[in-house]
Design a protein around this motif. Structure first.
Motif, PDB file in Angstrom:
ATOM      1  N   LEU A  32       0.968  -1.236   0.116  1.00  0.00           N
ATOM      2  CA  LEU A  32      -0.138   0.093   0.071  1.00  0.00           C
ATOM      3  C   LEU A  32       0.920   1.176  -0.024  1.00  0.00           C
ATOM      4  O   LEU A  32       0.639   2.147  -0.841  1.00  0.00           O
ATOM      5  CB  LEU A  32      -0.809   0.001   1.073  1.00  0.00           C
ATOM      6  N   PRO A  33       1.814   1.445   0.711  1.00  0.00           N
ATOM      7  CA  PRO A  33       2.729   2.565   0.528  1.00  0.00           C
ATOM      8  C   PRO A  33       3.597   2.781  -0.418  1.00  0.00           C
ATOM      9  O   PRO A  33       3.423   3.773  -1.028  1.00  0.00           O
ATOM     10  CB  PRO A  33       3.683   2.372   1.825  1.00  0.00           C
ATOM     11  N   VAL A  34       3.734   1.736  -1.270  1.00  0.00           N
ATOM     12  CA  VAL A  34       4.403   1.892  -2.449  1.00  0.00           C
ATOM     13  C   VAL A  34       3.654   2.240  -3.429  1.00  0.00           C
ATOM     14  O   VAL A  34       3.986   3.074  -4.283  1.00  0.00           O
ATOM     15  CB  VAL A  34       4.927   0.346  -2.600  1.00  0.00           C
ATOM     16  N   VAL A  35       2.347   1.685  -3.753  1.00  0.00           N
ATOM     17  CA  VAL A  35       1.614   2.205  -4.462  1.00  0.00           C
ATOM     18  C   VAL A  35       1.097   3.664  -4.387  1.00  0.00           C
ATOM     19  O   VAL A  35       1.119   4.454  -5.347  1.00  0.00           O
ATOM     20  CB  VAL A  35       0.485   1.059  -4.744  1.00  0.00           C
ATOM     21  N   TRP A  36       0.777   3.755  -3.179  1.00  0.00           N
ATOM     22  CA  TRP A  36       0.118   5.291  -2.563  1.00  0.00           C
ATOM     23  C   TRP A  36       1.405   6.238  -3.157  1.00  0.00           C
ATOM     24  O   TRP A  36       1.002   7.383  -3.808  1.00  0.00           O
ATOM     25  CB  TRP A  36      -0.077   5.196  -1.105  1.00  0.00           C
ATOM     26  N   GLY A  37       2.490   5.895  -2.574  1.00  0.00           N
ATOM     27  CA  GLY A  37       3.740   6.860  -3.039  1.00  0.00           C
ATOM     28  C   GLY A  37       3.750   7.112  -4.659  1.00  0.00           C
ATOM     29  O   GLY A  37       4.143   7.929  -4.904  1.00  0.00           O
ATOM     30  N   ALA A  38       3.733   5.945  -5.244  1.00  0.00           N
ATOM     31  CA  ALA A  38       3.881   5.918  -6.722  1.00  0.00           C
ATOM     32  C   ALA A  38       2.910   6.793  -7.541  1.00  0.00           C
ATOM     33  O   ALA A  38       3.142   7.613  -8.303  1.00  0.00           O
ATOM     34  CB  ALA A  38       4.118   4.507  -7.258  1.00  0.00           C
ATOM     35  N   ILE A  39       1.709   6.646  -7.051  1.00  0.00           N
ATOM     36  CA  ILE A  39       0.576   7.405  -7.528  1.00  0.00           C
ATOM     37  C   ILE A  39       0.793   8.709  -7.294  1.00  0.00           C
ATOM     38  O   ILE A  39       0.409   9.564  -8.007  1.00  0.00           O
ATOM     39  CB  ILE A  39      -0.697   6.742  -7.214  1.00  0.00           C
ATOM     40  N   LEU A  40       1.293   9.008  -5.870  1.00  0.00           N
ATOM     41  CA  LEU A  40       1.250  10.556  -5.447  1.00  0.00           C
ATOM     42  C   LEU A  40       2.189  11.286  -6.288  1.00  0.00           C
ATOM     43  O   LEU A  40       2.230  12.124  -6.855  1.00  0.00           O
ATOM     44  CB  LEU A  40       1.533  10.421  -4.177  1.00  0.00           C
ATOM     45  N   VAL A  41       3.505  10.529  -6.528  1.00  0.00           N
ATOM     46  CA  VAL A  41       4.471  11.083  -7.159  1.00  0.00           C
ATOM     47  C   VAL A  41       4.028  11.310  -8.765  1.00  0.00           C
ATOM     48  O   VAL A  41       4.342  12.671  -9.352  1.00  0.00           O
ATOM     49  CB  VAL A  41       5.985  10.244  -7.109  1.00  0.00           C
ATOM     50  N   SER A  42       3.584  10.540  -9.464  1.00  0.00           N
ATOM     51  CA  SER A  42       3.276  10.718 -10.608  1.00  0.00           C
ATOM     52  C   SER A  42       1.998  11.707 -11.061  1.00  0.00           C
ATOM     53  O   SER A  42       2.158  12.468 -11.828  1.00  0.00           O
ATOM     54  CB  SER A  42       2.861   9.541 -11.456  1.00  0.00           C
ATOM     55  N   THR A  43       1.127  11.650 -10.013  1.00  0.00           N
ATOM     56  CA  THR A  43       0.077  12.718  -9.968  1.00  0.00           C
ATOM     57  C   THR A  43       0.531  13.998  -9.832  1.00  0.00           C
ATOM     58  O   THR A  43       0.455  14.945 -10.561  1.00  0.00           O
ATOM     59  CB  THR A  43      -1.044  12.328  -9.091  1.00  0.00           C
ATOM     60  N   ALA A  44       1.502  14.053  -8.860  1.00  0.00           N
ATOM     61  CA  ALA A  44       1.869  15.574  -8.466  1.00  0.00           C
ATOM     62  C   ALA A  44       2.819  15.939  -9.401  1.00  0.00           C
ATOM     63  O   ALA A  44       2.636  17.271  -9.920  1.00  0.00           O
ATOM     64  CB  ALA A  44       2.841  15.563  -7.188  1.00  0.00           C
ATOM     65  N   PHE A  45       3.634  15.209 -10.055  1.00  0.00           N
ATOM     66  CA  PHE A  45       4.663  15.776 -11.241  1.00  0.00           C
ATOM     67  C   PHE A  45       3.695  16.192 -12.224  1.00  0.00           C
ATOM     68  O   PHE A  45       4.040  17.210 -13.105  1.00  0.00           O
ATOM     69  CB  PHE A  45       5.396  14.354 -11.512  1.00  0.00           C
ATOM     70  N   THR A  46       2.907  15.358 -12.703  1.00  0.00           N
ATOM     71  CA  THR A  46       1.892  15.559 -13.913  1.00  0.00           C
ATOM     72  C   THR A  46       1.323  16.907 -13.730  1.00  0.00           C
ATOM     73  O   THR A  46       1.220  17.759 -14.600  1.00  0.00           O
ATOM     74  CB  THR A  46       1.269  14.572 -14.483  1.00  0.00           C
ATOM     75  N   LEU A  47       0.335  16.894 -12.449  1.00  0.00           N
ATOM     76  CA  LEU A  47      -0.143  18.461 -12.398  1.00  0.00           C
ATOM     77  C   LEU A  47       0.657  19.470 -12.162  1.00  0.00           C
ATOM     78  O   LEU A  47       0.149  20.565 -12.701  1.00  0.00           O
ATOM     79  CB  LEU A  47      -0.960  18.194 -11.017  1.00  0.00           C
ATOM     80  N   PHE A  48       1.653  19.340 -11.467  1.00  0.00           N
ATOM     81  CA  PHE A  48       2.797  20.441 -11.295  1.00  0.00           C
ATOM     82  C   PHE A  48       2.894  20.945 -12.898  1.00  0.00           C
ATOM     83  O   PHE A  48       3.275  21.956 -13.125  1.00  0.00           O
ATOM     84  CB  PHE A  48       3.993  20.144 -10.586  1.00  0.00           C
ATOM     85  N   TYR A  49       3.592  20.043 -13.680  1.00  0.00           N
ATOM     86  CA  TYR A  49       4.049  20.472 -15.149  1.00  0.00           C
ATOM     87  C   TYR A  49       2.749  21.167 -15.785  1.00  0.00           C
ATOM     88  O   TYR A  49       3.079  22.257 -16.560  1.00  0.00           O
ATOM     89  CB  TYR A  49       4.380  19.188 -15.723  1.00  0.00           C
ATOM     90  N   THR A  50       1.838  20.310 -15.699  1.00  0.00           N
ATOM     91  CA  THR A  50       0.586  21.059 -16.398  1.00  0.00           C
ATOM     92  C   THR A  50       0.284  22.469 -15.966  1.00  0.00           C
ATOM     93  O   THR A  50      -0.111  23.322 -16.757  1.00  0.00           O
ATOM     94  CB  THR A  50      -0.636  20.107 -16.436  1.00  0.00           C
ATOM     95  N   ASN A  51       0.021  22.615 -14.707  1.00  0.00           N
ATOM     96  CA  ASN A  51      -0.311  23.576 -14.102  1.00  0.00           C
ATOM     97  C   ASN A  51       0.327  24.889 -14.225  1.00  0.00           C
ATOM     98  O   ASN A  51      -0.082  26.150 -14.626  1.00  0.00           O
ATOM     99  CB  ASN A  51      -0.678  23.601 -12.415  1.00  0.00           C
ATOM    100  N   PHE A  52       1.718  24.800 -14.150  1.00  0.00           N
ATOM    101  CA  PHE A  52       2.799  25.918 -13.871  1.00  0.00           C
ATOM    102  C   PHE A  52       3.282  26.324 -15.205  1.00  0.00           C
ATOM    103  O   PHE A  52       3.841  27.199 -15.515  1.00  0.00           O
ATOM    104  CB  PHE A  52       3.740  25.708 -12.875  1.00  0.00           C
ATOM    105  N   LEU A  53       3.349  25.244 -16.152  1.00  0.00           N
ATOM    106  CA  LEU A  53       4.116  25.414 -17.475  1.00  0.00           C
ATOM    107  C   LEU A  53       3.109  25.635 -18.753  1.00  0.00           C
ATOM    108  O   LEU A  53       3.411  26.265 -19.642  1.00  0.00           O
ATOM    109  CB  LEU A  53       4.859  24.027 -17.889  1.00  0.00           C
TER     110      LEU A  53
END
Length: 258
Positions: free
Chosen positions: A94-115
């Motif tokens: 669960l921590p592995v999956v939770w962390g992986a989805i968090l990182v991928s979602t945060a990275f993609t949203l950050f790129y989309t929102n700020f750039l």
């Protein structure tokens, strides 16, 4: 441009009639799906009505904590579903999956929102929540496919892995090929979708925007953005999930745990 045709209670009752037809077809063919279809219909109506009221409130408030809280709940639910499909016996899934989805979602949203979008407020709910929901849903499926494929392959190839270890390979080297195959298997549906989009399929997001009166070119532009966001997030999620799972297969002495 004409306004969107709104559905009243009578229209929604006729919508439910579609599922009544599906239940009738199941009964006619003796498929035994009537109860499941009935429960699924009730849950769909209840869950989406609750979601509609919650999102109506969050969109009106447009508060960063409300947005982040909603995203945290969506992320946690997605991680739990993916964990259940992978394995409940392996520790720290669960921590592995939770962390992986968090990182991928945060990275993609950050790129989309700020750039790309650059909204007035980074937490703009009408962008953050729909985009995050799409990304998390797709990343959840990708994580589940990659994780389940990797776990089952490792379990079925224990002898081969132990042979590699006895010949001097480290744990990561012993499972590298299985990990790559799991990533490919999980990412293949994304590639197939990209290959056929706009030709054999019309994405539901684009269809929804068209129904809402959005200019077709604007709708297609957003669909391109969404498809590429999903592709990056899915690939990053599967890479992180499989890497994290590989660490759970071996003990501190670099021996395969059975």
């Amino acid at each position: 441009m004409p306004d969107l045709i709104k559905l009243d209670l009578a229209d929604l009752a006729l919508v439910v009639g579609l599922m009544a037809i599906a239940i009738g077809l199941s009964a006619w063919e003796k498929l035994g799906l009537e109860l499941n279809l009935g429960i699924a219909t009730g849950r769909t109506i209840l869950q989406l009505l609750v979601l509609g009221y919650v999102f109506d409130f969050i969109f009106a408030v447009n508060n960063p904590w409300a947005v982040l809280g909603t995203l945290a709940i969506m992320l946690t639910m997605g991680a739990i579903v993916a964990r259940n499909r992978i394995s409940q016996k392996i520790p720290l899934v669960l921590p592995v999956v939770w962390g992986a989805i968090l990182v991928s979602t945060a990275f993609t949203l950050f790129y989309t929102n700020f750039l790309i979008l650059q909204p007035d407020r980074w937490y703009e709910s009408k962008y953050m929540i729909p985009f995050a929901g799409i990304i998390i849903g797709n990343a959840m499926n990708a994580a589940a496919i990659a994780g389940e494929r990797l776990v089952s392959t490792v379990n079925n190839s224990a002898g081969e892995i132990e042979t590699h270890l006895s010949l001097g390979a480290n744990p990561q080297q012993a499972v590298t090929q299985y990990r790559r195959e799991a990533i490919r298997a999980a990412f293949l549906p994304t590639i197939n979708q990209m290959m056929l989009i706009g030709m054999a399929t019309l994405p539901s997001i684009t269809a929804g925007q068209l129904l809402g009166g959005v200019n077709p070119l604007d709708a297609v532009s957003y669909e391109i953005l969404i498809v590429f966001m999903v592709a990056v997030a899915n690939l990053l999620t599967t890479i992180l999930v499989t890497r994290g799972l590989c660490r759970q297969f071996f003990n501190s002495a670099a021996q395969l745990i059975r």
